[in-house]
Design a protein around this motif. Structure first.
Motif: not given
Length: 68
Positions: A5-8, A12-13, A31-38, A43-45
């Motif tokens: 799974e790529r993290i962008i 890029t988003v 809640g209408t857009f994907p949440s970030q992942v740390k 940094g997060a993506g």
């Protein structure tokens, strides 16, 4: 298809969605857009697959509830 799974990152988003930074964060709160992942301390993506799902159907996207 790769199993990885790529993290962008935000730049890029922004380019792929055409949204502004403030709109992205507002939509995350709604809640209408994907949440970030740390990805590090400062940094997060985003998971690329989540962004692709949003791009495919932005009007009907809802953040999935995390499984417990």
């Amino acid at each position: 298809m790769s199993n990885t799974e790529r993290i962008i990152r935000l730049k890029t988003v922004l380019n792929r969605t055409g949204l502004s930074r403030s709109t992205i964060y507002r939509k995350i709160a709604e809640g209408t857009f994907p949440s970030q992942v740390k990805i590090s301390v400062h940094g997060a993506g985003w998971h690329e697959s989540a962004i692709n799902r949003w791009i495919a159907d932005p009007a009907h996207y809802r953040e999935e509830e995390p499984a417990e």
